[in-house]
Design a protein around this motif. Structure first.
Motif, PDB file in Angstrom:
ATOM      1  N   UNK B  58       0.822  -1.204   0.000  1.00  0.00           N
ATOM      2  CA  UNK B  58       0.000   0.000   0.000  1.00  0.00           C
ATOM      3  C   UNK B  58       0.866   1.268   0.000  1.00  0.00           C
ATOM      4  N   UNK B  85       2.223   8.676   5.311  1.00  0.00           N
ATOM      5  CA  UNK B  85       1.996   7.249   5.549  1.00  0.00           C
ATOM      6  C   UNK B  85       1.050   7.013   6.711  1.00  0.00           C
ATOM      7  N   UNK B  86       1.262   7.737   7.800  1.00  0.00           N
ATOM      8  CA  UNK B  86       0.559   7.357   9.024  1.00  0.00           C
ATOM      9  C   UNK B  86      -0.870   7.889   9.064  1.00  0.00           C
ATOM     10  N   UNK B  87      -1.148   9.035   8.471  1.00  0.00           N
ATOM     11  CA  UNK B  87      -2.506   9.553   8.557  1.00  0.00           C
ATOM     12  C   UNK B  87      -3.244   9.487   7.228  1.00  0.00           C
ATOM     13  N   UNK B  89      -3.213  11.662   4.974  1.00  0.00           N
ATOM     14  CA  UNK B  89      -3.551  13.005   4.478  1.00  0.00           C
ATOM     15  C   UNK B  89      -2.412  13.541   3.606  1.00  0.00           C
ATOM     16  N   UNK B 280       7.608   7.773  13.454  1.00  0.00           N
ATOM     17  CA  UNK B 280       6.682   6.874  12.762  1.00  0.00           C
ATOM     18  C   UNK B 280       7.219   6.439  11.403  1.00  0.00           C
ATOM     19  N   UNK B 281       8.462   6.817  11.079  1.00  0.00           N
ATOM     20  CA  UNK B 281       9.035   6.492   9.772  1.00  0.00           C
ATOM     21  C   UNK B 281       8.101   6.944   8.653  1.00  0.00           C
ATOM     22  N   UNK B 285       6.382  12.621   4.956  1.00  0.00           N
ATOM     23  CA  UNK B 285       6.274  13.761   5.859  1.00  0.00           C
ATOM     24  C   UNK B 285       7.658  14.250   6.288  1.00  0.00           C
TER      25      UNK B 285
END
Lengths: 511, 320
Positions: B58, B85-87, B89, B280-281, B285
């Motif tokens: 993904x 990646x994490x959110x 957005x 969070x790698x 971002x």
């Protein structure tokens, strides 16, 4: 023997004492009429700019409290023993010996956009967690469902793959928040007591009271702001200066100083999260049960509680179930520090030479201190432990569940069964000591399938005994996490999850 | 007249772009070298082989590094900084509010610190070795030798906890009034003023003094001009270019180097965003933050050079 019995009894008495005080308190306070009004600000750790309002992504202290403020789950837990109570499901019942569960929903619950809660919403919300690409921490819970069906608008019937009397409690997991059927853009529409007015991920979630909340006798303050404050010192200054009225996890060392302040109260959350030491049972030298038992006897738990947690922790007995849990087996002998027996068992194990214990700041600063103290304790039993501090980066992928002897950290899971299954059953991907014990697995299965509470507790006690005797994990203590409260705040009930079992927002009032 | 300046600007702008490109390459490779990949750190202990594989797919982590870098660069050129990646957005949406917050803090601190530091520096130079000079030097050295976070905690203890005048957390409330917003900025801005003032003041003093030692100042003094006039109209214009450079670098520091202050006051600026992103790698971002940081640095450096040339005729028209 006598000594260990007295420890168990004392721990039990202490546990019930806390529970009695905690359960008596809210009712006494509720007897006064709660005041409406005022704005509440809560400082919580674990916020991230990556946070989203998709319940499947809730996996941090901050988002857990967001869950308990904006949403509801079907079942809730509350109080110092984490007992279940009704959430959106007012009642539940089982047939086919715990395989089929029926949940009757509240008929008054309304979403923030005005829609009435129906069984379709519940089905949609639960099944989201097993949808393609879901990374939810509730996935194992929902995976145990075979079918789920609506029985009219106000009830759902869930058929499980196997009997499980812990299932209703598992539904209290904060990520199992109920959203409207068909939600694809998650903007915080829930049934909860407060409705989102602004969300800045990693910074703040602002809310206002939702007048349609189904519990008419709850939600007293007008506005609730959840502030993401990840820095421990910043939380201390925020609660000290009165900028927030509740603060999550305060540093144990600051608490002693804060306690003397007149505008503050300190409350303790008695969660099931723990830091411990893993001895991988499939790797030498820890494939030797005598060596594992020697090490369990070589840690001075009371000393650790005093020196690491400033006295605020519950004794651990090398199982993930803390003494205040309803599932705790008081019948299992409490391991106490015994350097002589440890020395004897160590000699019997035939091992010699230093044991390398790998730990890291990734597990928390306390885990590093715990390891150092453990090495001191073990030295008195003639066992040499070399503490090796690993970088926090990559600890979970390179050291955890891989190195023969290492520090671990587990957050609380909604039921004892879930943590035992996840962390210690044969073949579980998160089994971080590679513990594989058919008797333990069987005892857990029996516990899940027992309709009588007595039988269930007995089987759970068996499982705890096996883990305690043969398991690879050393759990010296469960820390009580200090939370700060403004002195004029009433109605707060400390729980097994942070910020009043995540639902302080609807329970507190100013007076 | 404009021609040498223009070519100077083009040269400087070009080398700035090259620096930006190099920084982005370094950041890209650097984040790829970190132990543990993004999928692993997003999932943490909940990772299973299947979810890891799905997430890697993904996030496009299965493609080779040069391909990922090229795709990112092409996107950037079109103004698309990618997706966090994490959110999930857009990176730009996450960056802008934080950049605004960081700029507000930096500019507020600069507007107070720079004029104060520069006038104190000039004053010190004028009254060289006087009691005033020594007092200013002592005070500013004392302020600069206290670590910024300690200054922050001391201010919090006095003004937030004991006196209750200002909040200890500088959290921007959307609903808050303008006054609340100013109130929230007072403590972090004061801390930043304290930590930057000494350094700018000392450098201004040195720049003015070194100019004061030149022959044409001696000449001006021999002509019988007042010390005030000698300093302000003869010495200061020549000392201006180092002062401008210092000021620009101070602003750059205030924009990108204040993550400690952001943490102490829980101020949601760019620094904290980047720290979050690294833990969070969240590669897109991190890269976005790094590009903004280097853009700020490069453009402020450029501005400093350009202004130095503009105020200094000798630099403007270099002798053959």
């Amino acid at each position: 023997m006598i000594r260990s019995d007295s420890f168990t009894r004392r721990a039990l008495l202490r546990g019930t004492g806390i529970a009695a005080i905690a359960s008596a308190m809210p009712y006494r306070l509720l007897a006064q009429t709660p005041n409406r009004g005022g704005d509440l600000a809560i400082a919580i750790n674990g916020a991230s700019s990556g946070d989203t309002l998709d319940p499947r992504s809730f996996n941090s202290p901050f988002m857990a409290v967001v869950g308990g403020t904006v949403f509801n789950t079907l079942v809730e837990t509350a109080g110092a023993d984490g007992a279940t109570r009704p959430g959106l499901a007012l009642s539940w019942s089982e047939t086919e010996s715990g395989k089929v569960w029926r949940f009757d929903l509240s008929q008054d619950a309304v979403f923030h956009d005005g829609r009435k809660l129906t069984s379709a919403d519940v089905i949609y919300s639960l099944m989201l967690h097993v949808a393609e690409g879901s990374r939810s921490n509730s996935r194992p819970i929902i995976n145990s469902i075979e079918t789920i069906a609506a029985d009219g608008d106000n009830a759902v019937v869930i058929t499980l793959k196997g009997p499980n009397y812990f299932f209703p409690a598992a539904l209290s997991n904060y990520s199992l928040a109920i959203v409207p059927d068909g939600t694809t853009t998650f903007d915080g529409i829930g049934t909860g007591p407060y409705r989102v007015t602004r969300f800045a991920p990693g910074e703040v979630l602002e809310t206002e009271r939702f007048d349609g909340y189904f519990r008419k006798d709850r939600a007293f303050v007008d506005k609730v702001s959840l502030l993401g404050v990840n820095d421990a010192a910043a939380r201390v200054s925020a609660i000290q200066s009165g900028q927030v009225q509740i603060s999550s996890t305060l540093d144990a060392r600051s608490v002693a100083l804060l306690q003397s302040l007149p505008n503050l109260k300190i409350s303790y959350m008695t969660g099931a999260g723990f830091a411990g030491f893993n001895m991988m049972v499939d790797k030498p030298p820890f494939d030797n049960v005598k060596l594992r038992q020697a090490l369990k006897l070589a840690v001075d738990r009371e000393d650790m509680i005093q020196r690491i947690f400033a006295g605020q922790a519950r004794l651990g007995n090398d199982t993930p179930i803390p003494p205040n849990s309803t599932d705790f087996a008081a019948s299992v002998e409490q391991t106490v520090y015994d350097p002589d027996r440890a020395r004897a068992l160590y000699a019997e194990s035939g091992h010699s030479g230093p044991l390398v214990l790998q730990t890291s700041d990734a597990v928390g600063s306390e885990a590093v201190d715990m390891a150092t103290l453990f090495a001191e304790h073990a030295a008195k039993a003639g066992i040499t432990i070399e503490v090796k501090r690993e970088p926090a980066d990559g600890y979970w992928s390179n050291v955890w569940a891989k190195a023969p002897f290492h520090a671990t950290l587990w957050g609380a899971r909604p039921t004892s069964d879930l943590i035992m299954t996840l962390a210690y059953t044969t073949g579980s991907p998160a089994n971080d000591t590679a513990f594989a014990d058919p008797e333990f697995d069987a005892a857990l299965a029996t516990a899940r399938g027992s309709s009588s509470e007595e039988e269930r507790k007995a089987a759970m006690a068996e499982a705890q005994r096996f883990l305690h005797e043969r398991g690879g994990v050393i759990i010296p203590a469960f820390a009580n996490l200090a939370e700060g409260l403004a002195a004029n705040l009433n109605g707060y009930e400390a729980g097994t999850l942070l910020v009043g079992s995540t639902r302080a927002a609807e329970n507190v009032w100013f007076g | 007249m404009a021609h040498p300046l223009l070519s100077f600007a083009m040269r400087r702008g070009g080398s700035g772009l090259v620096s930006l490109l190099l920084v982005s390459l370094l950041v890209f490779v650097g984040t790829a070298l970190l132990p543990g990949d993004a999928a692993q750190s997003i999932l943490g202990q909940n990772a299973t082989p299947e979810t890891l594989a799905a997430l890697r797919q993904q996030l496009g982590l299965n493609e080779p590094l040069p391909v990922r870098y090229w795709n990112w660069l092409v996107g950037l050129a079109q103004g698309d900084m990618g997706t966090s990646f994490s959110s999930g957005r857009a990176v730009a949406d996450l960056l802008w509010p934080r950049l605004r917050a960081s700029m507000t803090l930096a500019l507020a601190a600069a507007v107070i610190a720079l004029p104060l530091a520069i006038s104190l520096g000039i004053l010190s130079a004028l009254k060289r070795d006087s009691f005033l000079d020594r007092a200013i030097s002592f005070l500013s050295m004392w302020l600069v030798s206290i670590p910024a976070f300690l200054t922050g905690y001391i201010l919090i203890n006095i003004f937030a906890i004991r006196l209750g005048w200002f909040p200890s957390l500088s959290i921007s409330h959307g609903s808050a009034s303008f006054m609340d917003w100013i109130n929230a900025l007072v403590l972090p801005v004061t801390t930043l003023v304290f930590v930057t003032i000494a350094h700018t003041m000392r450098l201004t003093r040195t720049a003015v003094l070194s100019v004061m030692a030149s022959d044409y100042i001696l000449m001006a003094e021999i002509k019988g001009l007042s010390p005030r006039r000698v300093t302000l109209t003869h010495a200061l214009p020549n000392a201006l270019s180092p002062i401008l450079s210092i000021s620009m670098l101070t602003v750059a520091y205030l924009m990108v180097g204040v993550v400690v202050i952001e943490t102490v006051f829980n101020y949601a600026g760019l620094g904290k965003l980047m720290v979050d992103a690294v833990s969070y790698r969240d590669l897109p971002l991190v890269q976005g933050c790094a590009v903004v940081f280097s853009l700020v640095f490069v453009s402020l450096n450029f501005a400093a050079d350009f202004l130095s040339v503009l105020v200094n005729p000798r630099l403007r028209e270099p002798k053959e």
